[in-house]
Design a protein around this motif. Structure first.
Motif, PDB file in Angstrom:
ATOM      1  N   ALA A 121       0.825  -1.213   0.000  1.00 14.48           N
ATOM      2  CA  ALA A 121       0.000   0.000   0.000  1.00 14.48           C
ATOM      3  C   ALA A 121       0.855   1.258   0.000  1.00 14.48           C
ATOM      4  CB  ALA A 121      -0.918  -0.011   1.221  1.00 14.48           C
ATOM      5  N   LEU A 122       2.041   1.193   0.624  1.00 18.03           N
ATOM      6  CA  LEU A 122       2.950   2.342   0.656  1.00 18.03           C
ATOM      7  C   LEU A 122       3.772   2.459  -0.622  1.00 18.03           C
ATOM      8  CD1 LEU A 122       4.317   2.062   4.328  1.00 18.03           C
ATOM      9  CD2 LEU A 122       2.708   3.769   3.456  1.00 18.03           C
ATOM     10  N   GLY A 123       3.725   1.430  -1.458  1.00 17.68           N
ATOM     11  CA  GLY A 123       4.576   1.421  -2.646  1.00 17.68           C
ATOM     12  C   GLY A 123       6.013   1.081  -2.329  1.00 17.68           C
ATOM     13  N   ALA A 124       6.233   0.358  -1.233  1.00 21.19           N
ATOM     14  CA  ALA A 124       7.583  -0.045  -0.814  1.00 21.19           C
ATOM     15  C   ALA A 124       7.863  -1.441  -1.356  1.00 21.19           C
ATOM     16  CB  ALA A 124       7.703  -0.020   0.705  1.00 21.19           C
ATOM     17  N   HIS A 125       8.741  -1.550  -2.335  1.00 14.25           N
ATOM     18  CA  HIS A 125       8.970  -2.823  -3.026  1.00 14.25           C
ATOM     19  C   HIS A 125      10.241  -3.548  -2.586  1.00 14.25           C
ATOM     20  CE1 HIS A 125       5.654  -1.611  -5.536  1.00 14.25           C
ATOM     21  NE2 HIS A 125       6.291  -0.513  -5.916  1.00 14.25           N
ATOM     22  N   ARG A 126      11.109  -2.869  -1.856  1.00 15.97           N
ATOM     23  CA  ARG A 126      12.387  -3.490  -1.470  1.00 15.97           C
ATOM     24  C   ARG A 126      12.502  -3.649   0.038  1.00 15.97           C
ATOM     25  NH1 ARG A 126      17.393  -0.698  -4.296  1.00 15.97           N
ATOM     26  NH2 ARG A 126      18.294  -2.555  -3.303  1.00 15.97           N
ATOM     27  N   TRP A 127      11.391  -3.677   0.717  1.00 20.08           N
ATOM     28  CA  TRP A 127      11.429  -3.689   2.173  1.00 20.08           C
ATOM     29  C   TRP A 127      12.065  -4.956   2.732  1.00 20.08           C
ATOM     30  CZ3 TRP A 127       8.777  -7.108   5.408  1.00 20.08           C
ATOM     31  CH2 TRP A 127       7.883  -7.965   4.774  1.00 20.08           C
ATOM     32  N   LEU A 128      12.016  -6.072   1.985  1.00 20.64           N
ATOM     33  CA  LEU A 128      12.628  -7.313   2.474  1.00 20.64           C
ATOM     34  C   LEU A 128      14.142  -7.231   2.538  1.00 20.64           C
ATOM     35  CD1 LEU A 128      10.455 -10.135   0.870  1.00 20.64           C
ATOM     36  CD2 LEU A 128      10.747  -9.633   3.300  1.00 20.64           C
ATOM     37  N   ASP A 129      14.718  -6.178   1.972  1.00 23.95           N
ATOM     38  CA  ASP A 129      16.160  -5.964   2.124  1.00 23.95           C
ATOM     39  C   ASP A 129      16.559  -5.777   3.579  1.00 23.95           C
ATOM     40  OD1 ASP A 129      16.334  -6.151  -0.582  1.00 23.95           O
ATOM     41  OD2 ASP A 129      16.720  -4.021  -0.955  1.00 23.95           O
ATOM     42  N   LEU A 130      15.576  -5.463   4.419  1.00 21.26           N
ATOM     43  CA  LEU A 130      15.850  -5.321   5.852  1.00 21.26           C
ATOM     44  C   LEU A 130      16.441  -6.599   6.437  1.00 21.26           C
ATOM     45  CD1 LEU A 130      12.561  -3.525   6.938  1.00 21.26           C
ATOM     46  CD2 LEU A 130      14.862  -2.563   7.144  1.00 21.26           C
ATOM     47  N   ALA A 131      16.082  -7.732   5.864  1.00 21.03           N
ATOM     48  CA  ALA A 131      16.506  -9.029   6.408  1.00 21.03           C
ATOM     49  C   ALA A 131      17.695  -9.602   5.655  1.00 21.03           C
ATOM     50  CB  ALA A 131      15.335 -10.004   6.374  1.00 21.03           C
ATOM     51  N   ASN A 132      18.482  -8.772   5.010  1.00 21.57           N
ATOM     52  CA  ASN A 132      19.597  -9.270   4.198  1.00 21.57           C
ATOM     53  C   ASN A 132      20.733  -9.857   5.028  1.00 21.57           C
ATOM     54  OD1 ASN A 132      18.456  -8.797   1.763  1.00 21.57           O
ATOM     55  ND2 ASN A 132      19.535  -6.886   1.344  1.00 21.57           N
ATOM     56  N   ASN A 133      20.900  -9.410   6.259  1.00 25.31           N
ATOM     57  CA  ASN A 133      22.021  -9.890   7.072  1.00 25.31           C
ATOM     58  C   ASN A 133      21.783 -11.311   7.581  1.00 25.31           C
ATOM     59  OD1 ASN A 133      23.430  -7.584   6.634  1.00 25.31           O
ATOM     60  ND2 ASN A 133      23.000  -6.655   8.621  1.00 25.31           N
ATOM     61  N   SER A 134      20.964 -11.435   8.582  1.00 23.07           N
ATOM     62  CA  SER A 134      20.744 -12.746   9.206  1.00 23.07           C
ATOM     63  C   SER A 134      19.367 -13.316   8.897  1.00 23.07           C
ATOM     64  CB  SER A 134      20.903 -12.632  10.722  1.00 23.07           C
ATOM     65  OG  SER A 134      19.906 -11.782  11.262  1.00 23.07           O
ATOM     66  N   GLY A 135      18.534 -12.542   8.249  1.00 21.22           N
ATOM     67  CA  GLY A 135      17.163 -12.974   8.008  1.00 21.22           C
ATOM     68  C   GLY A 135      16.211 -12.524   9.090  1.00 21.22           C
TER      69      GLY A 135
END
Length: 477
Positions: free
Chosen positions: A192-206
């Motif tokens: 809804a916010l148009g945030a498409h790369r938010w899963l990058d938050l979990a790039n380190n350890s998941g």
């Protein structure tokens, strides 16, 4: 004058219809979904007679306006011309718009019968309703009544909601069926916010500390249970905007449903034009994220805590799996700083603590097989989750007044002033409350500091005495 009398006829028929519909109105339930968000149920309490009177008045006024418009418009011909038709159609459309603007079935704005009309304070409860009868009574007695406040609920759809007295009292009840994986509602918010790369938050350890217990990548469960709080805040914001509630209130109390209040929480003297307020204590290296009081100009920012990391994950990815920087409380502090609210944050003495009925809440709260007998404001069968805030509430609300410092659950170093000192010194806790007995135990850091201070003082005294004895020997010579 055919059309003149026609509009009076329309007004009378509309009046009869509205009164009949209002007399048959009962508790209504509707189901809807906001764009880009999970399906949310909204339970709308029974409409009150004042709403029906308002609809009738508007419809009658519409008929009168239409008739006067025809008369003053100089339309003297008795023949129905194009002008007659246009004016009549316009007046009928205005009449329908005026009626539907206040029609509960159209706008879902029915009010509970005991809503405070013209209230300027709105209390919004988020999260599970698991505090029991004591929490609900204390909310009504110490928050809703002193502030003459209206109530809305943004809570999960559970059996405890159906058994709660708060649902009938609330102006709105918005519910969400809690998912097995909190990644689902977070993903819907991101979309809804148009945030498409938010899963990058979990790039380190998941794992992402402030989004626990969601499983974001590789099935790794993020620590903490902060995500539900963030999701409910965002959904609450969407509903407040959708139902145009922000413009109706000047003070907003956003809090959890499982707080027990020991005394009045009156926010009428808070300077909410320039400040936001959070209770003292429970900061854990950041600031308490369970209760905040905001003004009309700041409430959207107070509810936009999850938006930043979803929209700009690159700013958080390096620290997202660190409790020290992105635990629930440090993350709350970080977001308040980014939103420009931190310089205007003020603290007030804590008057509430988290509680749960036995058997009503998460298994984490009920691991202890035998609960101690807590003094007031607790009640038999209540589980006190955090003893520090319980003792602080007892001090603020006068339950420890006149009692000695050695009384159970009256540790003087757990007073709100001591908690403010802890925050200023960033020294950690000065003392702990023993769970079973309520005794006050100094922390190791304080014991060490007192030992060092005592050693320095003793060394100073010995040095002074040594100088005096030396001077005495010289004088004798």
């Amino acid at each position: 004058f055919f059309f003149f009398f026609f509009f009076f006829f329309v007004a009378m028929v509309g009046l009869c219809g509205v009164i009949y519909a209002a007399s048959n109105a009962r508790y209504t339930r509707w189901r809807g979904a906001m764009p880009g968000l999970p399906s949310v149920n909204s339970i709308v309490p029974e409409s009150c007679p004042a709403d029906a009177a308002g609809k009738a008045r508007r419809l009658v006024e519409t008929g009168l306006v239409g008739a006067v418009a025809l008369h003053l418009g100089g339309i003297a011909s008795l023949e129905p011309s194009a002008a007659h038709v246009r004016v009549a159609a316009a007046a009928l459309l205005v009449g329908r718009a005026a009626a539907s603007a206040t029609d509960p079935s159209a706008s879902h704005t029915r009010h509970a019968r005991n809503v405070t009309r013209g209230g300027r304070t709105l209390v919004a409860l988020i999260g599970q309703i698991r505090g029991g009868e004591l929490a609900e009574r204390s909310l009504i007695q110490h928050v809703l009544k002193p502030n003459q406040a209206d109530l809305v609920l943004m809570v999960p759809k559970t059996a405890s909601l159906l058994n709660s007295s708060l649902a009938a009292r609330a102006r709105y009840v918005w519910t969400l069926r809690e998912p097995e994986n909190w990644k689902q509602p977070i993903a819907a918010i991101a979309q809804a916010l148009g945030a498409h790369r938010w899963l990058d938050l979990a790039n380190n350890s998941g794992a992402v500390w402030f989004l626990g217990p969601a499983r974001l990548r590789r099935g790794v469960r993020s620590p903490s249970t902060a995500a539900p709080n963030l999701v409910y805040r965002h959904l609450l914001k969407r509903h407040l905007v959708q139902h145009r509630l922000i413009e109706q209130y000047t003070r907003f109390i956003i809090t959890r449903a499982d707080h027990v209040y020991g005394c009045h929480h009156d926010v009428s003297r808070f300077d909410l034009h320039h400040r936001v307020y959070v209770p003292t204590g429970e900061d854990y290296g950041g600031v308490c994220d369970r209760h905040i009081v905001c003004g009309q100009a700041d409430v959207l920012a107070c509810l936009s805590i999850i938006d930043g990391p979803l929209l700009h994950p690159e700013r958080y990815v390096k620290q997202a799996d660190s409790m020290a920087t992105c635990g629930p409380e440090p993350f709350m502090k970080l977001r308040l700083q980014e939103l420009g609210l931190w310089p205007r944050l003020r603290r007030f003495a804590r008057v509430m603590y988290l509680s749960s009925d036995k058997g009503n809440g998460s298994s984490v709260l009920n691991k202890t097989s035998k609960e101690p007998s807590y003094p007031k404001p607790a009640a038999p069968g209540q589980h006190v989750k955090y003893l520090d805030e319980f003792v602080a509430t007892r001090w603020t609300c006068g339950f420890c007044k006149g009692l000695g410092a050695g009384q159970p659950f009256c540790c003087p170093l757990r007073r709100p002033t001591a908690m403010v000192l802890e925050g200023a010194l960033a020294s950690g806790k000065l003392a702990y409350v023993e769970p079973r007995t309520g005794d006050c135990q100094l922390s190791r850091a304080v014991i060490l500091a007192l030992t060092l201070a005592s050693g320095v003082i003793l060394a100073g005294i010995l040095a002074v005495l040594g100088r005096r004895s030396r001077f005495s020997v010289l004088d004798e010579r």
